[in-house]
Design a protein around this motif. Structure first.
Motif, mmCIF file in Angstrom:
data_model
loop_
_atom_site.group_PDB
_atom_site.id
_atom_site.type_symbol
_atom_site.label_atom_id
_atom_site.label_comp_id
_atom_site.label_asym_id
_atom_site.label_seq_id
_atom_site.Cartn_x
_atom_site.Cartn_y
_atom_site.Cartn_z
ATOM 1 N N VAL A 14 28.085 -36.251 1.251
ATOM 2 C CA VAL A 14 28.159 -37.676 0.913
ATOM 3 C C VAL A 14 28.581 -38.411 2.518
ATOM 4 O O VAL A 14 27.983 -39.207 2.849
ATOM 5 C CB VAL A 14 29.212 -38.000 -0.146
ATOM 6 N N GLU A 15 29.469 -37.760 2.998
ATOM 7 C CA GLU A 15 30.084 -38.516 4.385
ATOM 8 C C GLU A 15 28.923 -38.261 5.379
ATOM 9 O O GLU A 15 28.626 -39.179 5.991
ATOM 10 C CB GLU A 15 31.274 -37.757 4.776
ATOM 11 N N TYR A 16 27.958 -37.141 5.475
ATOM 12 C CA TYR A 16 27.053 -36.797 6.299
ATOM 13 C C TYR A 16 26.067 -38.022 5.978
ATOM 14 O O TYR A 16 25.575 -38.624 6.993
ATOM 15 C CB TYR A 16 26.639 -35.640 6.135
ATOM 16 N N GLU A 17 25.687 -38.172 4.609
ATOM 17 C CA GLU A 17 24.663 -39.032 4.554
ATOM 18 C C GLU A 17 24.955 -40.559 4.605
ATOM 19 O O GLU A 17 24.255 -41.452 4.941
ATOM 20 C CB GLU A 17 24.188 -39.047 2.962
ATOM 21 N N GLN A 18 26.236 -41.027 4.739
ATOM 22 C CA GLN A 18 26.482 -42.184 5.078
ATOM 23 C C GLN A 18 26.874 -42.499 6.532
ATOM 24 O O GLN A 18 27.242 -43.597 7.052
ATOM 25 C CB GLN A 18 28.123 -42.518 4.379
ATOM 26 N N SER A 19 26.511 -41.522 7.294
ATOM 27 C CA SER A 19 26.826 -41.862 8.805
ATOM 28 C C SER A 19 25.416 -41.571 9.523
ATOM 29 O O SER A 19 24.561 -41.012 9.324
ATOM 30 C CB SER A 19 27.716 -40.448 9.376
ATOM 31 N N GLU A 24 19.317 -29.594 6.209
ATOM 32 C CA GLU A 24 18.429 -30.615 6.202
ATOM 33 C C GLU A 24 18.501 -31.766 7.045
ATOM 34 O O GLU A 24 17.215 -32.374 7.652
ATOM 35 C CB GLU A 24 17.824 -30.609 4.882
ATOM 36 N N LEU A 25 19.593 -32.521 7.081
ATOM 37 C CA LEU A 25 19.841 -33.693 7.519
ATOM 38 C C LEU A 25 19.429 -33.600 8.963
ATOM 39 O O LEU A 25 19.356 -34.562 9.707
ATOM 40 C CB LEU A 25 21.394 -34.023 7.532
ATOM 41 N N LEU A 26 19.555 -32.201 9.777
ATOM 42 C CA LEU A 26 19.138 -32.191 11.134
ATOM 43 C C LEU A 26 17.739 -32.784 11.379
ATOM 44 O O LEU A 26 17.406 -33.017 12.517
ATOM 45 C CB LEU A 26 19.493 -30.752 11.627
ATOM 46 N N TYR A 27 16.840 -32.586 10.369
ATOM 47 C CA TYR A 27 15.551 -32.811 10.468
ATOM 48 C C TYR A 27 15.018 -34.211 9.858
ATOM 49 O O TYR A 27 13.843 -34.491 9.947
ATOM 50 C CB TYR A 27 14.746 -31.673 9.939
ATOM 51 N N ARG A 28 15.810 -34.833 9.591
ATOM 52 C CA ARG A 28 15.680 -36.317 8.920
ATOM 53 C C ARG A 28 16.074 -37.282 10.161
ATOM 54 O O ARG A 28 16.938 -37.298 10.813
ATOM 55 C CB ARG A 28 16.523 -36.646 7.704
ATOM 56 N N PRO A 29 15.094 -38.374 10.196
ATOM 57 C CA PRO A 29 15.519 -39.413 11.276
ATOM 58 C C PRO A 29 16.520 -39.964 10.898
ATOM 59 O O PRO A 29 17.019 -40.204 9.766
ATOM 60 C CB PRO A 29 14.009 -40.198 11.503
ATOM 61 N N GLY A 30 17.272 -40.669 11.886
ATOM 62 C CA GLY A 30 18.319 -41.729 11.676
ATOM 63 C C GLY A 30 19.662 -41.193 11.843
ATOM 64 O O GLY A 30 20.903 -41.618 11.899
ATOM 65 N N ARG A 31 20.053 -39.887 12.351
ATOM 66 C CA ARG A 31 21.092 -39.352 12.481
ATOM 67 C C ARG A 31 21.091 -38.698 13.979
ATOM 68 O O ARG A 31 20.204 -37.908 14.255
ATOM 69 C CB ARG A 31 21.780 -38.345 11.509
ATOM 70 N N THR A 32 22.278 -38.515 14.730
ATOM 71 C CA THR A 32 22.501 -37.831 15.801
ATOM 72 C C THR A 32 23.733 -36.942 15.667
ATOM 73 O O THR A 32 24.784 -37.523 15.199
ATOM 74 C CB THR A 32 22.267 -38.495 17.202
ATOM 75 N N ASP A 85 15.794 -33.075 18.634
ATOM 76 C CA ASP A 85 16.013 -34.547 19.094
ATOM 77 C C ASP A 85 17.259 -34.918 18.563
ATOM 78 O O ASP A 85 17.815 -35.744 19.231
ATOM 79 C CB ASP A 85 14.666 -35.223 18.713
ATOM 80 N N SER A 86 17.895 -34.368 17.376
ATOM 81 C CA SER A 86 18.794 -35.037 16.590
ATOM 82 C C SER A 86 20.129 -34.146 16.980
ATOM 83 O O SER A 86 21.257 -34.839 16.736
ATOM 84 C CB SER A 86 18.704 -34.852 15.176
ATOM 85 N N VAL A 87 20.137 -33.009 17.860
ATOM 86 C CA VAL A 87 21.141 -32.447 18.183
ATOM 87 C C VAL A 87 21.621 -32.348 19.669
ATOM 88 O O VAL A 87 20.460 -32.277 20.491
ATOM 89 C CB VAL A 87 21.198 -30.878 17.633
ATOM 90 N N ARG A 88 22.837 -32.584 20.117
ATOM 91 C CA ARG A 88 23.309 -32.619 21.690
ATOM 92 C C ARG A 88 24.393 -31.351 21.467
ATOM 93 O O ARG A 88 25.508 -31.881 20.942
ATOM 94 C CB ARG A 88 23.740 -33.956 22.169
#
Length: 279
Positions: free
Chosen positions: A101-106, A156-164, A198-201
């Motif tokens: 839940v916290e990941y999805e809200q960030s 799976e959130l690693l591959y969805r746009p909108g988060r870094t 692209d989503s991970v540094r």
């Protein structure tokens, strides 16, 4: 245990003592069927009450109408410090679901971990060994496979746009022998592969790097609204601005010692070569 948490627990204890006025600890303990020591510990803030404890206390002191107040106080206390004993009472899977839940809200998530690979980048086999070891340590239900599946779904959130994701690991975390050598080698391959996302540094702090501050326990920052810090006995959920800003400064300071890209790959490759020799 944090000072804020202890002060809140002591304040709850004082409220319990007020409700006991006119009755001795021994007499109340007899009514509740508890050892007198438990009554004393709750009143002095040396033990954390459960919701059932508080409801029983309210009823036994003739104040059933304050049960909701007491439980609300406890919830406020637990919102800040979430003991592993309570969180893991039903296993690791529910903890993973709460974090989802916290990941999805960030949108911007930052992490520091010096002891092992962060869960978001773990392979299933690596995660399986980690969950099993923590379940043994905490003596919690062993729902390892359910927990692994929940952790993999979060990835799976690693591959969805909108988060870094800005993740810092110590070089020591690459060498931590929390699983057999072949599992660790595969885990290091996984780490090397995420450097190009692209989503991970992903930054690695070399063992020999100069440090402006000593690295402490692992933590995650969810935007600028929440810091979750891992202790052996509990997670600290900090959402006040001052503490979130403090952990932001810690992260930025550690980041100054990290290497990225090709240099990070070299450190990962060096660790992998070590485990390949052992496998």
């Amino acid at each position: 245990m944090t000072t804020d948490f202890q002060q809140a627990r002591e304040a709850l204890g004082r409220r319990l003592r007020e409700l006991r006025a006119g009755t001795t600890q021994r007499a109340l303990a007899a009514v509740l069927g508890w050892p007198q020591a438990k009554v004393s510990k709750l009143e002095t803030g040396r033990q954390t009450a459960t919701p059932d404890d508080l409801k029983a206390w309210a009823a036994a002191t003739g104040n059933p109408q304050v049960a909701e107040e007491l439980v609300t106080r406890l919830q406020g206390l637990e919102a800040r410090t979430r003991s592993w004993r309570r969180q893991l009472s039903s296993g690791h899977r529910p903890v993973q679901d709460v974090l989802m839940v916290e990941y999805e809200q960030s949108t911007v998530l930052r992490a520091w971990q010096g002891a092992m690979v962060v869960g978001l980048l773990q392979t299933p086999d690596y995660a399986r060994h980690v969950f099993a070891r923590f379940a043994e340590l905490q003596q919690s239900p062993r729902d390892v496979e359910d927990a692994v599946r929940a952790r993999m779904r979060r990835q799976e959130l690693l591959y969805r746009p909108g988060r870094t994701f800005h993740i810092l690991l110590s070089e020591a975390a690459l060498h931590a022998g929390v699983a057999p050598p072949d599992v660790l080698a595969a885990q290091l391959d996984r780490l090397a592969s995420v450097i190009g996302l692209d989503s991970v540094r992903l930054g690695i702090i070399p063992l020999t790097a100069p440090l402006a501050i000593p690295p402490g326990n692992g933590f995650w920052l969810y935007d600028d609204r929440l810091a979750i810090v891992e202790e052996w006995h509990a997670e600290l959920w900090l959402n006040d601005g001052d503490n979130v800003a403090l952990y932001g400064r810690v992260w930025e300071t550690l980041d100054q010692s990290a290497v990225y890209g090709t240099q990070a790959r070299r450190l990962i490759a060096r660790a992998r070569a070590h485990f390949s020799d052992l496998a």
